[in-house]
Write a protein that holds these residues in place. Sequence first.
Motif, PDB file in Angstrom:
ATOM      1  N   SER A  99       0.841  -1.195   0.000  1.00 47.04           N
ATOM      2  CA  SER A  99       0.000   0.000   0.000  1.00 47.04           C
ATOM      3  C   SER A  99       0.878   1.247   0.000  1.00 47.04           C
ATOM      4  O   SER A  99       0.619   2.214  -0.737  1.00 47.04           O
ATOM      5  CB  SER A  99      -0.929  -0.001   1.213  1.00 47.04           C
ATOM      6  OG  SER A  99      -1.672   1.203   1.276  1.00 47.04           O
ATOM      7  N   GLN A 100       1.911   1.226   0.839  1.00 48.78           N
ATOM      8  CA  GLN A 100       2.861   2.339   0.858  1.00 48.78           C
ATOM      9  C   GLN A 100       3.622   2.419  -0.468  1.00 48.78           C
ATOM     10  O   GLN A 100       3.858   3.510  -1.002  1.00 48.78           O
ATOM     11  CB  GLN A 100       3.845   2.165   2.016  1.00 48.78           C
ATOM     12  CG  GLN A 100       3.192   2.228   3.389  1.00 48.78           C
ATOM     13  CD  GLN A 100       4.120   1.756   4.501  1.00 48.78           C
ATOM     14  OE1 GLN A 100       5.147   1.137   4.248  1.00 48.78           O
ATOM     15  NE2 GLN A 100       3.752   2.052   5.738  1.00 48.78           N
ATOM     16  N   GLU A 148       2.555   1.504  -3.368  1.00 49.40           N
ATOM     17  CA  GLU A 148       1.668   2.006  -4.417  1.00 49.40           C
ATOM     18  C   GLU A 148       1.662   3.530  -4.436  1.00 49.40           C
ATOM     19  O   GLU A 148       1.707   4.162  -5.505  1.00 49.40           O
ATOM     20  CB  GLU A 148       0.249   1.486  -4.227  1.00 49.40           C
ATOM     21  CG  GLU A 148      -0.713   1.986  -5.303  1.00 49.40           C
ATOM     22  CD  GLU A 148      -2.120   1.437  -5.143  1.00 49.40           C
ATOM     23  OE1 GLU A 148      -2.927   1.649  -6.070  1.00 49.40           O
ATOM     24  OE2 GLU A 148      -2.413   0.791  -4.112  1.00 49.40           O
ATOM     25  N   TYR A 149       1.617   4.139  -3.248  1.00 51.05           N
ATOM     26  CA  TYR A 149       1.661   5.603  -3.171  1.00 51.05           C
ATOM     27  C   TYR A 149       2.966   6.117  -3.800  1.00 51.05           C
ATOM     28  O   TYR A 149       2.956   7.077  -4.594  1.00 51.05           O
ATOM     29  CB  TYR A 149       1.562   6.057  -1.714  1.00 51.05           C
ATOM     30  CG  TYR A 149       1.737   7.550  -1.547  1.00 51.05           C
ATOM     31  CD1 TYR A 149       0.660   8.408  -1.714  1.00 51.05           C
ATOM     32  CD2 TYR A 149       2.987   8.089  -1.230  1.00 51.05           C
ATOM     33  CE1 TYR A 149       0.827   9.786  -1.586  1.00 51.05           C
ATOM     34  CE2 TYR A 149       3.154   9.459  -1.100  1.00 51.05           C
ATOM     35  CZ  TYR A 149       2.087  10.301  -1.276  1.00 51.05           C
ATOM     36  OH  TYR A 149       2.252  11.656  -1.149  1.00 51.05           O
ATOM     37  N   LYS A 150       4.071   5.484  -3.463  1.00 49.37           N
ATOM     38  CA  LYS A 150       5.365   5.905  -4.013  1.00 49.37           C
ATOM     39  C   LYS A 150       5.385   5.736  -5.528  1.00 49.37           C
ATOM     40  O   LYS A 150       5.958   6.572  -6.251  1.00 49.37           O
ATOM     41  CB  LYS A 150       6.500   5.096  -3.376  1.00 49.37           C
ATOM     42  CG  LYS A 150       6.660   5.338  -1.887  1.00 49.37           C
ATOM     43  CD  LYS A 150       7.652   4.344  -1.299  1.00 49.37           C
ATOM     44  CE  LYS A 150       7.642   4.391   0.220  1.00 49.37           C
ATOM     45  NZ  LYS A 150       8.504   3.352   0.815  1.00 49.37           N
ATOM     46  N   TYR A 151       4.765   4.658  -6.002  1.00 50.42           N
ATOM     47  CA  TYR A 151       4.726   4.414  -7.447  1.00 50.42           C
ATOM     48  C   TYR A 151       3.930   5.511  -8.143  1.00 50.42           C
ATOM     49  O   TYR A 151       4.366   6.073  -9.154  1.00 50.42           O
ATOM     50  CB  TYR A 151       4.107   3.042  -7.744  1.00 50.42           C
ATOM     51  CG  TYR A 151       4.177   2.665  -9.216  1.00 50.42           C
ATOM     52  CD1 TYR A 151       5.282   1.989  -9.716  1.00 50.42           C
ATOM     53  CD2 TYR A 151       3.154   2.994 -10.099  1.00 50.42           C
ATOM     54  CE1 TYR A 151       5.362   1.649 -11.063  1.00 50.42           C
ATOM     55  CE2 TYR A 151       3.222   2.666 -11.444  1.00 50.42           C
ATOM     56  CZ  TYR A 151       4.333   1.987 -11.916  1.00 50.42           C
ATOM     57  OH  TYR A 151       4.406   1.666 -13.256  1.00 50.42           O
ATOM     58  N   GLN A 152       2.738   5.820  -7.596  1.00 51.73           N
ATOM     59  CA  GLN A 152       1.879   6.808  -8.242  1.00 51.73           C
ATOM     60  C   GLN A 152       2.541   8.183  -8.274  1.00 51.73           C
ATOM     61  O   GLN A 152       2.507   8.873  -9.294  1.00 51.73           O
ATOM     62  CB  GLN A 152       0.518   6.889  -7.525  1.00 51.73           C
ATOM     63  CG  GLN A 152      -0.291   5.606  -7.556  1.00 51.73           C
ATOM     64  CD  GLN A 152      -0.571   5.107  -8.962  1.00 51.73           C
ATOM     65  OE1 GLN A 152      -0.541   5.855  -9.923  1.00 51.73           O
ATOM     66  NE2 GLN A 152      -0.846   3.809  -9.094  1.00 51.73           N
ATOM     67  N   VAL A 153       3.164   8.579  -7.159  1.00 53.67           N
ATOM     68  CA  VAL A 153       3.841   9.876  -7.121  1.00 53.67           C
ATOM     69  C   VAL A 153       5.162   9.809  -7.885  1.00 53.67           C
ATOM     70  O   VAL A 153       5.487  10.690  -8.686  1.00 53.67           O
ATOM     71  CB  VAL A 153       4.089  10.336  -5.674  1.00 53.67           C
ATOM     72  CG1 VAL A 153       4.872  11.648  -5.649  1.00 53.67           C
ATOM     73  CG2 VAL A 153       2.763  10.501  -4.939  1.00 53.67           C
ATOM     74  N   ARG A 213       1.811  18.047  -3.682  1.00 54.23           N
ATOM     75  CA  ARG A 213       1.637  16.597  -3.558  1.00 54.23           C
ATOM     76  C   ARG A 213       2.946  15.917  -3.171  1.00 54.23           C
ATOM     77  O   ARG A 213       2.973  14.991  -2.374  1.00 54.23           O
ATOM     78  CB  ARG A 213       1.118  16.026  -4.882  1.00 54.23           C
ATOM     79  CG  ARG A 213       0.775  14.541  -4.795  1.00 54.23           C
ATOM     80  CD  ARG A 213       0.264  14.036  -6.122  1.00 54.23           C
ATOM     81  NE  ARG A 213      -0.134  12.636  -5.992  1.00 54.23           N
ATOM     82  CZ  ARG A 213      -0.114  11.767  -6.991  1.00 54.23           C
ATOM     83  NH1 ARG A 213       0.284  12.130  -8.173  1.00 54.23           N
ATOM     84  NH2 ARG A 213      -0.499  10.528  -6.800  1.00 54.23           N
ATOM     85  N   GLY A 239       4.070  14.830   0.829  1.00 51.82           N
ATOM     86  CA  GLY A 239       4.267  13.389   0.981  1.00 51.82           C
ATOM     87  C   GLY A 239       5.718  12.969   1.075  1.00 51.82           C
ATOM     88  O   GLY A 239       6.031  11.789   0.968  1.00 51.82           O
ATOM     89  N   LYS A 258       6.368  10.262   3.431  1.00 56.35           N
ATOM     90  CA  LYS A 258       5.784   9.001   2.963  1.00 56.35           C
ATOM     91  C   LYS A 258       6.618   8.398   1.840  1.00 56.35           C
ATOM     92  O   LYS A 258       6.561   7.203   1.594  1.00 56.35           O
ATOM     93  CB  LYS A 258       4.345   9.240   2.477  1.00 56.35           C
ATOM     94  CG  LYS A 258       3.351   9.540   3.583  1.00 56.35           C
ATOM     95  CD  LYS A 258       1.988   9.879   3.039  1.00 56.35           C
ATOM     96  CE  LYS A 258       1.286   8.666   2.464  1.00 56.35           C
ATOM     97  NZ  LYS A 258      -0.094   8.992   2.031  1.00 56.35           N
ATOM     98  N   TYR A 290       5.963  -2.785  -5.886  1.00 58.27           N
ATOM     99  CA  TYR A 290       4.597  -2.611  -6.369  1.00 58.27           C
ATOM    100  C   TYR A 290       4.522  -2.978  -7.847  1.00 58.27           C
ATOM    101  O   TYR A 290       3.597  -3.689  -8.281  1.00 58.27           O
ATOM    102  CB  TYR A 290       4.139  -1.172  -6.147  1.00 58.27           C
ATOM    103  CG  TYR A 290       2.770  -0.883  -6.720  1.00 58.27           C
ATOM    104  CD1 TYR A 290       1.621  -1.325  -6.074  1.00 58.27           C
ATOM    105  CD2 TYR A 290       2.632  -0.191  -7.923  1.00 58.27           C
ATOM    106  CE1 TYR A 290       0.353  -1.075  -6.600  1.00 58.27           C
ATOM    107  CE2 TYR A 290       1.377   0.070  -8.458  1.00 58.27           C
ATOM    108  CZ  TYR A 290       0.247  -0.384  -7.796  1.00 58.27           C
ATOM    109  OH  TYR A 290      -1.000  -0.150  -8.336  1.00 58.27           O
TER     110      TYR A 290
END
Length: 490
Positions: free
Chosen positions: A127-128, A130-135, A155, A159, A162, A209
Amino acid sequence: MNKKVIVIGGGFAGLSSAACLAKEGYDVTILEKNESIGGRARQFKVNGFTFDMGPSWYWMPDVFEKFYNLFGYTTSDLYELERLDPGYRVHFGENDHVDVPAKFEQLVDLFESIEEGSGQNLKKFLSQAEYKYQVGINDLVYKPSKSLTEFLDWRIVSGVFKMDLFKSISSEIRKLFKNPKLIELLEFPVLFLGAKPQSTPALYSLMNYADLKLGTWYPKGGMFRIVEAMEKIAREQGVKIETGVEIDRFEYRNGKITSAVSGSDHYDADVFIGAGDYHHIEQKLVDKQYRNYSEDYWDKRTMAPSSLLFYLGVDKKLKNLNHHNLFFDEDFTIHAKEIYDDPKWPSKPLFYVCAPSVTDETVAPEGKENLFILIPTAPGLEDSEEMREHYYELVMNRLERLTKQKIADSVIYKRSYAHKDFKNDYHAFKGNAYGLANTLRQTAILKPAMHSKKLKNLLFTGQLTVPGPGVPPSLISGQVVAKEVAKSIN
């Protein structure tokens, strides 16, 4: 009259930048030193076998799709893409292996079966990630990294903690998992980034991810299908491609390059993009007074590994092999130390075997197997035929023992490839295979700059600059440099 652009190098970054610039109306020519384009992703055929020479993992399918969409295509218009299930097999020893399933629920169950509580921890970790991937993939890597101000985006700034830029991926993984098999499985994608897990920012769990959620894919016909697709797109945009052209030097006027010279041939242009080896172009082709960096600067860079490769044609079908196979039956820590801390030929190397003929009947004659074997090594090593043969025997003995079958006596085609070949074919700095390591001190603005600081019309792209090593990053690097040309060269 449209401005002329010369792209030196026909690998992924070169093809990407050329296609994007031609789409914007530039008159673009790619000059490739080898007789075929594709760079490290070239292909060769022999005795009915088709061998991809370099990249064999198809990760981040969204990056490819995004690129093709720029030109009105989807991936399925260009080649048939199959998700592998299992994605790959990891051998930890005799009678001890793990198949990594494509379905996430099965993956969670697998982790739980190995270590109690790790299933839920995997969900938390990814889950963490995925956030790194998207950003990271959607925001960070599409920036040219000229200054910190590029990253002053709410953004990203909000983050930043994170993103775990200042923690190592090794420490993040070890907080959640204790079983050594799970740790090795989660740390393995970092090998593609060219640094030890202890030196790689935890930001790069985004690779986990990409691996475990987005999946491992395969384009039928081989990875060269990507090169063919990109060549098709580039030519449709009007890009001209000349192979067998080795650039020797540049000519200059008023702080700009006027011509790239190959023997007696002069290639005049308004803009020049170095899409080959950055170090070679800057240190060997650019006159000293125009260089961004000194040789000392380059010598202090942390390089990603080189590789010893074997392309094998086997005269029978093999058992106990998946499309992708990782052999972690020796100590990962020792091998990593022999690559990064005390560079030497490895004593007990980990290795990787790709058997694309397990998935694709077109890459080997009927009843035969196509094998690609890779041993990660330190860059800059002395490379000899005797050394190659030593490692061939070492790896083949382990491969036969762990897969419980005879293989060597059925090999009907064999070709090796290592440091000398990377240097000869790609001018690869220190014979590296993957480019510059993604350590914290070599991330974003700390990588070699895309723009020449002293020549107004020279830019660089590829795995020694932003965003880094790998096929998707190289594809992105070409798009980023094309935008920089459009912004800065009028």
